[in-house]
Enzyme design. Sequence first.
Site, PDB file in Angstrom:
ATOM      1  N   LYS A   1       0.874  -1.174   0.000  1.00  0.00           N
ATOM      2  CA  LYS A   1       0.000   0.000   0.000  1.00  0.00           C
ATOM      3  C   LYS A   1       0.913   1.226   0.000  1.00  0.00           C
ATOM      4  O   LYS A   1       1.181   1.824   1.049  1.00  0.00           O
ATOM      5  CB  LYS A   1      -0.897  -0.064   1.243  1.00  0.00           C
ATOM      6  CG  LYS A   1      -2.193   0.671   1.102  1.00  0.00           C
ATOM      7  CD  LYS A   1      -3.137   0.290   2.230  1.00  0.00           C
ATOM      8  CE  LYS A   1      -4.197   1.327   2.449  1.00  0.00           C
ATOM      9  NZ  LYS A   1      -5.081   1.582   1.320  1.00  0.00           N
TER      10      LYS A   1
HETATM   11  N1  PPE Z   1      -7.915  -1.323  -3.022  1.00  0.00           N
HETATM   12  C1  PPE Z   1      -7.285  -0.142  -2.828  1.00  0.00           C
HETATM   13  C2  PPE Z   1      -6.550   0.463  -3.941  1.00  0.00           C
HETATM   14  C3  PPE Z   1      -7.360   0.474  -1.580  1.00  0.00           C
HETATM   15  O1  PPE Z   1      -6.747   1.640  -1.389  1.00  0.00           O
HETATM   16  C4  PPE Z   1      -8.104  -0.124  -0.541  1.00  0.00           C
HETATM   17  C5  PPE Z   1      -8.215   0.553   0.804  1.00  0.00           C
HETATM   18  C6  PPE Z   1      -8.734  -1.357  -0.783  1.00  0.00           C
HETATM   19  C7  PPE Z   1      -8.606  -1.928  -2.050  1.00  0.00           C
HETATM   20  C8  PPE Z   1      -9.471  -2.101   0.280  1.00  0.00           C
HETATM   21  O2  PPE Z   1      -8.594  -2.642   1.225  1.00  0.00           O
HETATM   22  P1  PPE Z   1      -9.021  -2.853   2.742  1.00  0.00           P
HETATM   23  O3  PPE Z   1      -9.169  -1.529   3.353  1.00  0.00           O
HETATM   24  O4  PPE Z   1      -7.906  -3.638   3.333  1.00  0.00           O
HETATM   25  O5  PPE Z   1     -10.299  -3.608   2.731  1.00  0.00           O
HETATM   26  N2  PPE Z   1      -8.219   1.965   0.738  1.00  0.00           N
HETATM   27  C9  PPE Z   1      -7.941   2.742   1.925  1.00  0.00           C
HETATM   28  C10 PPE Z   1      -7.692   4.211   1.614  1.00  0.00           C
HETATM   29  C11 PPE Z   1      -8.867   5.086   1.412  1.00  0.00           C
HETATM   30  C12 PPE Z   1      -8.498   6.561   1.383  1.00  0.00           C
HETATM   31  O6  PPE Z   1      -9.186   7.324   0.703  1.00  0.00           O
HETATM   32  O7  PPE Z   1      -7.554   6.983   2.066  1.00  0.00           O
HETATM   33  C13 PPE Z   1      -8.988   2.526   2.992  1.00  0.00           C
HETATM   34  O8  PPE Z   1     -10.096   2.094   2.686  1.00  0.00           O
HETATM   35  O9  PPE Z   1      -8.683   2.774   4.157  1.00  0.00           O
END
Ligand code: PPE
Length: 304
Positions: free
Chosen positions: A158
Amino acid sequence: MIKESKKIWMDGKFIDWADAKVHILTHALHYGMGVFEGIRCYKTQKGPAIFRLKEHVNRLFNSCHIMQIEPEFSREEIIRAIIESVKINKLQECYIRPIIYIGYGAMGLYPKDNPIKVAIAVWPWGAYLGEEGIKNGIRVKISSFTRHHVNITMTKSKTCGDYVNSILAKKEAISCGFNEALLLDTQGFVVEGSGENLFIVRNGVLKTPPITAVLEGITRSSAIEIAQREKIPVKEDNITRDELYIANEAFLTGTAAEVTPVREVDSRVIGNGRPGPVTKKIQDIFFKTVKGNSKTYSSWLTYI
Ligand code: PPE
């Protein structure tokens, strides 16, 4: 505007919110080499509880490992600092943002001896795609921007810089009147939202793209586990754009977005335009779980 809280943890110390600053020549600000997490803490009857804390901190350290960033703090220290951050800010419910990044030192693309900095901020953050979106679904647009390729930026990390791609897609979608963007991978398969994983339901099967060009979402894996326990067949497979158009249901998962139904893609209504039964079932169990009302998944919560 962000809702400010009181203290931010920076490199081992709590600092007043307003004083949590970095130098303008902080390396990560210029080149994007840093990694972060997004974690939610929910209000429960037994006080605030953090959802899947260990999994998030593990992913944070995996991101560091992939990016060859070595923080001076251990997983256990970061876990403790996250719990302390929620406590000290006296919040019942909040979003938690740990970030590990290359600090001030040399400029240029070889920051060999620059310090690795760590910060943890927490703040109240409501429904990412709106309460209305959670209830009735959102409208999404297939982006003209392609998602990362595993050999361009590696998607199991990330990484801060990766989000330039997400911001471009999100801005485009919103400027076209949609709520969120869905990106295609370099082969043309639908892979994920700007900050969410994607699920569709077709003929009773829950389908989600494999984790090659997408982030290994923790909400995604929670949704899969919930579905499997509910005896809903789950398949990880490529999804094409037209398959998404004719899906019976679609929804997005993410820490920020939680479980948000999709009611329209590129001006084509999904199913009957209302959150479908599978979406509603997973959403319902997810919210029961995070709010501490499910025995089955109680191990996913860390009470403060
Ligand atoms: N794909 C991406 C690209 C992504 O950034 C997230 C989380 C997910 C999938 C989902 O992952 P998870 O949170 O582990 O279920 N995105 C984070 C950032 C959002 C933001 O605007 O800052 C989040 O949801 O915390």
